[in-house]
Design an enzyme around this catalytic site. Structure first.
Site, PDB file in Angstrom:
ATOM      1  N   HIS A   1       0.846  -1.185   0.000  1.00  0.00           N
ATOM      2  CA  HIS A   1       0.000   0.000   0.000  1.00  0.00           C
ATOM      3  C   HIS A   1       0.882   1.236   0.000  1.00  0.00           C
ATOM      4  O   HIS A   1       1.839   1.321   0.761  1.00  0.00           O
ATOM      5  CB  HIS A   1      -0.900   0.012   1.243  1.00  0.00           C
ATOM      6  CG  HIS A   1      -1.770   1.230   1.341  1.00  0.00           C
ATOM      7  ND1 HIS A   1      -2.975   1.324   0.692  1.00  0.00           N
ATOM      8  CD2 HIS A   1      -1.583   2.406   1.981  1.00  0.00           C
ATOM      9  CE1 HIS A   1      -3.511   2.519   0.939  1.00  0.00           C
ATOM     10  NE2 HIS A   1      -2.684   3.188   1.719  1.00  0.00           N
TER      11      HIS A   1
ATOM     12  N   SER B   1      -7.090   3.599   9.875  1.00  0.00           N
ATOM     13  CA  SER B   1      -7.919   3.671   8.669  1.00  0.00           C
ATOM     14  C   SER B   1      -7.305   2.838   7.545  1.00  0.00           C
ATOM     15  O   SER B   1      -7.971   2.010   6.920  1.00  0.00           O
ATOM     16  CB  SER B   1      -8.044   5.142   8.254  1.00  0.00           C
ATOM     17  OG  SER B   1      -8.576   5.267   6.955  1.00  0.00           O
TER      18      SER B   1
ATOM     19  N   ASP C   1     -14.701   2.480   8.848  1.00  0.00           N
ATOM     20  CA  ASP C   1     -13.766   3.449   8.257  1.00  0.00           C
ATOM     21  C   ASP C   1     -14.474   4.366   7.282  1.00  0.00           C
ATOM     22  O   ASP C   1     -14.146   5.542   7.180  1.00  0.00           O
ATOM     23  CB  ASP C   1     -12.608   2.732   7.555  1.00  0.00           C
ATOM     24  CG  ASP C   1     -11.663   3.741   6.908  1.00  0.00           C
ATOM     25  OD1 ASP C   1     -11.070   4.536   7.646  1.00  0.00           O
ATOM     26  OD2 ASP C   1     -11.558   3.756   5.667  1.00  0.00           O
TER      27      ASP C   1
ATOM     28  N   LYS D   1      -8.622  -1.613   6.481  1.00  0.00           N
ATOM     29  CA  LYS D   1      -9.058  -2.081   5.161  1.00  0.00           C
ATOM     30  C   LYS D   1      -8.167  -3.228   4.670  1.00  0.00           C
ATOM     31  O   LYS D   1      -8.651  -4.177   4.047  1.00  0.00           O
ATOM     32  CB  LYS D   1      -9.059  -0.914   4.165  1.00  0.00           C
ATOM     33  CG  LYS D   1     -10.204   0.077   4.448  1.00  0.00           C
ATOM     34  CD  LYS D   1     -10.109   1.346   3.627  1.00  0.00           C
ATOM     35  CE  LYS D   1      -9.112   2.319   4.229  1.00  0.00           C
ATOM     36  NZ  LYS D   1      -9.223   3.697   3.755  1.00  0.00           N
TER      37      LYS D   1
ATOM     38  N   ARG E   1     -14.049  12.654   9.230  1.00  0.00           N
ATOM     39  CA  ARG E   1     -12.747  13.294   9.468  1.00  0.00           C
ATOM     40  C   ARG E   1     -12.478  14.363   8.419  1.00  0.00           C
ATOM     41  O   ARG E   1     -11.935  15.421   8.716  1.00  0.00           O
ATOM     42  CB  ARG E   1     -11.635  12.232   9.441  1.00  0.00           C
ATOM     43  CG  ARG E   1     -11.610  11.385  10.703  1.00  0.00           C
ATOM     44  CD  ARG E   1     -10.724  10.171  10.510  1.00  0.00           C
ATOM     45  NE  ARG E   1      -9.367  10.548  10.145  1.00  0.00           N
ATOM     46  CZ  ARG E   1      -8.551   9.783   9.398  1.00  0.00           C
ATOM     47  NH1 ARG E   1      -8.953   8.619   8.945  1.00  0.00           N
ATOM     48  NH2 ARG E   1      -7.341  10.211   9.113  1.00  0.00           N
TER      49      ARG E   1
HETATM   50  N1  URA Z   1      -5.736   6.850   3.513  1.00  0.00           N
HETATM   51  C1  URA Z   1      -6.675   6.211   4.225  1.00  0.00           C
HETATM   52  O1  URA Z   1      -7.179   5.177   3.818  1.00  0.00           O
HETATM   53  N2  URA Z   1      -7.030   6.724   5.416  1.00  0.00           N
HETATM   54  C2  URA Z   1      -6.496   7.845   5.927  1.00  0.00           C
HETATM   55  O2  URA Z   1      -6.856   8.230   7.008  1.00  0.00           O
HETATM   56  C3  URA Z   1      -5.524   8.508   5.159  1.00  0.00           C
HETATM   57  C4  URA Z   1      -5.167   7.979   3.961  1.00  0.00           C
END
Ligand code: URA
Ligand code: CA
Length: 440
Positions: A81, A182, A160, A186, A167
Site C-alpha cells: 500500500h 484507517s 472506516d 481495510k 474526518r
Molecule cells: N488513507 C486512508 O485510507 N485513510 C487515511 O486516514 C488517510 C489515507
C-alpha cells in the site's frame, strides 16, 4: 455502554478499553451513534492521541466492523500500500514480479484521488480489463496466477467509511492513530497477512516531514506486531514523480517498459526494493538480498512481463499490450515543452504536476467524472539535471490543443530552475519494522 463516557474519558486523555473501542467502531459502522458524537470523539482522539494498544484495537475493531475475507490463495496473502504518489506505478511492476518469484499478491487498490493517480484507473486503460470482480473470482486468479489487482470493495471496514467521511469535514484527518487504523483496517479486512507500506514523505505527501512519515510508519508496524500480521514500512521520498510518465495509459506503458527491460531508473529501483520487502514479509525469501536477486532474475528473464500478461488476461484484459504498447489508448495532440532558461532543475511541485495531469483529464475533478486514459505527459528531466533554454523537458499527450497549452503553463509553473548545480531527489529514506527504524 454510553458514548458520552468515551468522549469524557478521551477528553481527559485516558486510554479507551478494547470494549469501548469496539462500541465506537460498531456504532460508526451501523449508524447507531450519531455523527456529532462520533465527530466529538474523533476530535478528542486527534487532540489527545492513542497509545499503541488502543491504535491496534481500533484497527482490529474497524476491520471487524464488516465482512472479513480470509482468502485461501495457496500461500501467505501479501499486499502493498502506498500513501499516495504521482507517477507511481510500482504496483503494476511489483505485483507480477513478486508473483513470478512465488509470492501470492492480493492487491486491492484505489482510484485516483485529487492529484494522485489510482492503480485501478490505470488498469482500466487496458481494453477489457475488469477490476470489479466477485471475491471468489479474484481469489481464484491469485491462486492460479499468483496475483490480482482489483478495486477496494466498499463493504469492507464500514466503520472506516463513516469515520473517514467525518474526518474529512471536521479537521481530524491529520491524526497518526486515525490514519494508521484507517489504512490498516481495510488491509486486514481484505485478508492481507503480510503488508508492505510505502509511506511517502515530501511536499504534497500525506506526511510532509521525514519525522512524521517515520512516526506513521512505526505506528503501522507496531499495529502489525499487536495483530499478528507481518508489516514492513518503507519511507520514500515524493519530491518529484517517481516515474517519468504521468497519466493512466502512459503509466501502464512505463510499467511494461520496465518489465521488458527497456526502462530503468527510480521507478524500477523503488519497485524492486518494495518487492523485495514483500517477499521477505511473506516469508518467501529469507532476506532482502536473496529477494532482490530473485526479483532481478524474474525481470531479466522476462518472467515478470509474462506474469503481467497472464494477470491481464485472467482479468479479462487484452494481454497483447505487453508485447505492443501501441495498443494502449493514444492522445491526438502531442506537443513538446521546452526549457524556459539555462539551469539545473532544483525543485518540482509534485502536487502541481499531478493537478496538471488531472486537469488534462487523467483524473477526476468531481466524484464520478469519467477519466481520459490517453492523456498525460512524460517528463524528460529529473531534479539535478542540467538544461539549456529551448531543450525539450516534457512531452504532452493531450486531447485538444487548448488543453496542451494549459498543461504547458501549469507544468512550467511547477518547475524551479537554479543557475547553480542542485541535488537529485532522495528516493529511499528509512525501513521501519516493529523492531525499529533503519535509515537508508
Ligand atoms: N488513507 C486512508 O485510507 N485513510 C487515511 O486516514 C488517510 C489515507
Ligand atoms: Ca450516521
Amino acid at each position: 455502554m454510553e458514548i458520552l463516557s468515551l468522549i469524557e474519558a478521551k477528553k481527559q486523555g485516558k486510554a479507551l478499553t478494547r470494549e469501548q473501542i469496539r462500541y465506537f467502531a460498531k456504532g460508526a459502522a451501523d449508524n447507531s451513534i450519531p455523527d456529532y458524537q462520533l465527530a466529538a470523539l474523533l476530535m478528542a482522539i486527534r487532540l489527545k492521541g492513542m497509545d499503541a494498544r488502543e491504535t491496534a484495537d481500533l484497527t482490529m475493531e474497524m476491520a471487524a466492523s464488516g465482512h472479513m475475507l480470509s482468502p485461501d490463495v495457496g500461500g501467505v496473502p501479501v499486499d502493498k500500500h502506498s500513501t499516495g504518489g504521482v507517477g507511481d506505478t510500482t504496483t503494476l511492476i511489483l505485483a507480477p514480479l513478486v508473483a513470478a518469484c512465488g509470492g501470492k499478491v492480493l492487491k486491492m487498490s484505489g482510484r485516483g484521488l485529487g492529484h494522485t493517480g489510482g492503480t485501478v484507473d490505470k488498469m482500466e486503460s487496458i481494453a477489457g480489463m475488469k477490476v470489479e470482480l466477485p471475491e471468489d473470482e479474484f481469489v481464484d486468479i491469485v491462486r492460479r496466477t499468483g496475483c490480482a489487482v482489483v478495486g477496494q470493495s466498499a463493504h469492507l471496514a464500514p466503520a472506516d467509511k463513516t469515520l473517514y467521511a467525518l474526518r474529512d469535514v471536521t479537521g481530524t484527518v491529520d491524526s497518526i492513530p486515525l490514519i494508521a487504523s484507517s489504512i490498516l483496517s481495510k488491509k486486514f479486512a481484505a485478508g492481507a497477512h503480510a503488508i508492505v507500506l510505502d509511506v511517502k514523505c515530501g511536499t504534497g505527501a500525506l506526511m510532509p516531514t521525514l519525522d512524521s512519515a517515520i512516526e506513521l510508519a512505526k505506528t503501522m508496524a507496531d499495529i502489525g506486531a499487536h495483530a499478528g500480521r507481518r508489516i514492513i514500512a518503507v519511507v520514500s521520498g515524493m519530491d518529484e514523480p517517481l516515474g517519468s510518465h504521468v497519466g493512466n495509459a502512459l503509466e501502464v506503458k512505463e510499467a511494461i517498459d520496465v518489465l521488458a527491460g527497456r526502462t530503468s531508473g527510480p521507478l524500477k529501483d523503488v519497485a524492486l526494493y518494495l518487492g523485495s520487502q514483500m517477499l521477505v514479509a511473506a516469508g518467501v525469501q529469507p532476506d532482502e538480498k536473496a529477494a532482490l536477486t530473485a526479483l532481478e532474475e524474474a525481470l531479466n528473464s522476462g518472467r515478470g512481463l509474462e506474469k503481467l500478461k497472464e494477470m491481464i488476461i485472467a482479468q479479462g484484459g487484452d494481454g497483447r499490450v505487453c508485447d505492443d504498447t501501441g495498443l494502449l489508448p493514444a492522445a491526438p495532440v502531442i506537443r513538446k515543452v521546452s526549457a524556459p532558461c539555462d539551469g539545473y532543475l532544483e525543485k518540482v511541485d509534485g502536487v502541481a504536476l499531478g493537478l496538471a495531469a488531472q486537469q488534462m483529464g487523467a483524473g477526476r475533478i468531481r466524484k464520478g467524472d469519467a477519466i481520459d486514459p490517453a492523456v498525460g505527459f512524460v517528463m524528460e528531466i529529473r531534479m539535478g539535471d542540467h538544461v539549456q533554454a529551448g531543450d525539450p523537458i516534457c512531452t504532452l499527450h493531450a486531447r485538444t490543443e487548448e488543453s496542451a497549452l494549459q498543461a504547458e503553463a501549469r507544468i512550467l509553473n511547477a518547475l524551479t530552475f537554479s543557475p547553480a548545480p542542485t541535488a537529485p531527489a532522495r528516493l529511499l529514506h528509512a525501513l521501519v519494522t516493529a523492531q525499529g527504524v533503519e535509515h537508508l
